[in-house]
Design a protein around this motif. Structure first.
Motif, PDB file in Angstrom:
ATOM      1  N   GLY A 111       0.837  -1.187   0.000  1.00 12.60           N
ATOM      2  CA  GLY A 111       0.000   0.000   0.000  1.00 12.60           C
ATOM      3  C   GLY A 111       0.870   1.233   0.000  1.00 12.60           C
ATOM      4  O   GLY A 111       2.021   1.196  -0.436  1.00 12.60           O
ATOM      5  N   ALA A 112       0.314   2.320   0.501  1.00 12.06           N
ATOM      6  CA  ALA A 112       1.063   3.572   0.576  1.00 12.06           C
ATOM      7  C   ALA A 112       0.404   4.489   1.583  1.00 12.06           C
ATOM      8  O   ALA A 112      -0.761   4.320   1.941  1.00 12.06           O
ATOM      9  N   VAL A 113       1.181   5.471   2.027  1.00 17.69           N
ATOM     10  CA  VAL A 113       0.669   6.519   2.892  1.00 17.69           C
ATOM     11  C   VAL A 113       0.906   7.849   2.192  1.00 17.69           C
ATOM     12  O   VAL A 113       1.944   8.035   1.550  1.00 17.69           O
ATOM     13  N   GLY A 114      -0.065   8.725   2.292  1.00 20.24           N
ATOM     14  CA  GLY A 114       0.075  10.070   1.744  1.00 20.24           C
ATOM     15  C   GLY A 114      -0.132  11.084   2.845  1.00 20.24           C
ATOM     16  O   GLY A 114      -1.007  10.912   3.699  1.00 20.24           O
ATOM     17  N   VAL A 115       0.689  12.121   2.825  1.00 14.94           N
ATOM     18  CA  VAL A 115       0.583  13.195   3.813  1.00 14.94           C
ATOM     19  C   VAL A 115       0.575  14.520   3.068  1.00 14.94           C
ATOM     20  O   VAL A 115       1.344  14.715   2.125  1.00 14.94           O
ATOM     21  N   SER A 116      -0.285  15.433   3.499  1.00 16.32           N
ATOM     22  CA  SER A 116      -0.388  16.750   2.876  1.00 16.32           C
ATOM     23  C   SER A 116      -0.701  17.794   3.931  1.00 16.32           C
ATOM     24  O   SER A 116      -1.424  17.514   4.884  1.00 16.32           O
ATOM     25  N   GLY A 117      -0.147  18.991   3.727  1.00 12.42           N
ATOM     26  CA  GLY A 117      -0.477  20.098   4.603  1.00 12.42           C
ATOM     27  C   GLY A 117       0.706  20.925   5.050  1.00 12.42           C
ATOM     28  O   GLY A 117       0.541  21.996   5.619  1.00 12.42           O
ATOM     29  N   ALA A 118       1.911  20.433   4.794  1.00 12.52           N
ATOM     30  CA  ALA A 118       3.106  21.152   5.232  1.00 12.52           C
ATOM     31  C   ALA A 118       4.047  21.315   4.034  1.00 12.52           C
ATOM     32  O   ALA A 118       3.670  21.058   2.888  1.00 12.52           O
ATOM     33  N   HIS A 119       5.260  21.728   4.296  1.00 10.73           N
ATOM     34  CA  HIS A 119       6.286  21.797   3.252  1.00 10.73           C
ATOM     35  C   HIS A 119       6.486  20.383   2.707  1.00 10.73           C
ATOM     36  O   HIS A 119       6.391  19.402   3.464  1.00 10.73           O
ATOM     37  N   PRO A 120       6.754  20.223   1.416  1.00 13.85           N
ATOM     38  CA  PRO A 120       6.906  18.874   0.851  1.00 13.85           C
ATOM     39  C   PRO A 120       7.891  17.984   1.605  1.00 13.85           C
ATOM     40  O   PRO A 120       7.618  16.797   1.809  1.00 13.85           O
ATOM     41  N   ASP A 121       9.012  18.545   2.056  1.00  8.56           N
ATOM     42  CA  ASP A 121       9.976  17.729   2.810  1.00  8.56           C
ATOM     43  C   ASP A 121       9.382  17.246   4.127  1.00  8.56           C
ATOM     44  O   ASP A 121       9.656  16.124   4.574  1.00  8.56           O
ATOM     45  N   GLN A 122       8.556  18.080   4.750  1.00 10.35           N
ATOM     46  CA  GLN A 122       7.908  17.684   5.999  1.00 10.35           C
ATOM     47  C   GLN A 122       6.840  16.626   5.739  1.00 10.35           C
ATOM     48  O   GLN A 122       6.709  15.677   6.517  1.00 10.35           O
TER      49      GLN A 122
END
Length: 137
Positions: A111-122
């Protein structure tokens, strides 16, 4: 190792949110299975409303492409028509935004995890914290 499942998704999300809190950022996090179907998603208080959908797109892209979402930018640069053709075959838009991290069970994509909301590196660091927690379980 075993399949991802709800318990694994919750472990990943909890570790990712802990990392986000430690960094003082507010994000959304989404975990999908190998087919890109959502297992679980969450938006932290104060994270922008649209980050849920972006996190989901990052996770789906990573799972279906079998690479982190940021890697897709290189594929798109080298073979733009290929990514356009792939995009047309999926029920969601492929993204090149960093923050989608593939989860492997051995060599297979779990699978995968996605994170959004901060600077891309974060976003990437928070997603990796979740994956690391799942791998170390």
């Amino acid at each position: 190792m075993h399949g991802l499942g709800l318990d694994g998704a919750r472990l990943i999300i909890d570790a990712a949110l802990d990392a986000a809190r430690a960094a003082g950022i507010r994000v959304s996090c989404c975990v999908v299975d190998a087919a890109g179907d959502e297992i679980a998603g969450i938006r932290m208080d104060g994270a922008p409303w649209f980050t849920c959908g972006v996190a989901r797109s990052k996770a789906r892209t990573a799972a279906r492409m079998g690479v982190d979402s940021a890697v897709v930018a290189g594929i798109k640069a080298d073979h733009p028509e290929l990514v356009t053709l792939i995009d047309g075959q999926l029920p969601f838009d492929v993204t090149t935004l960093p923050g989608g991290v593939v989860i492997r069970d051995g060599q297979a994509v779990a699978g995968a995890v996605g994170v959004s909301g901060a600077h891309p590196d974060q976003d990437v660091a928070v997603a990796r914290a979740g994956v690391d927690a799942w791998l170390g379980r």
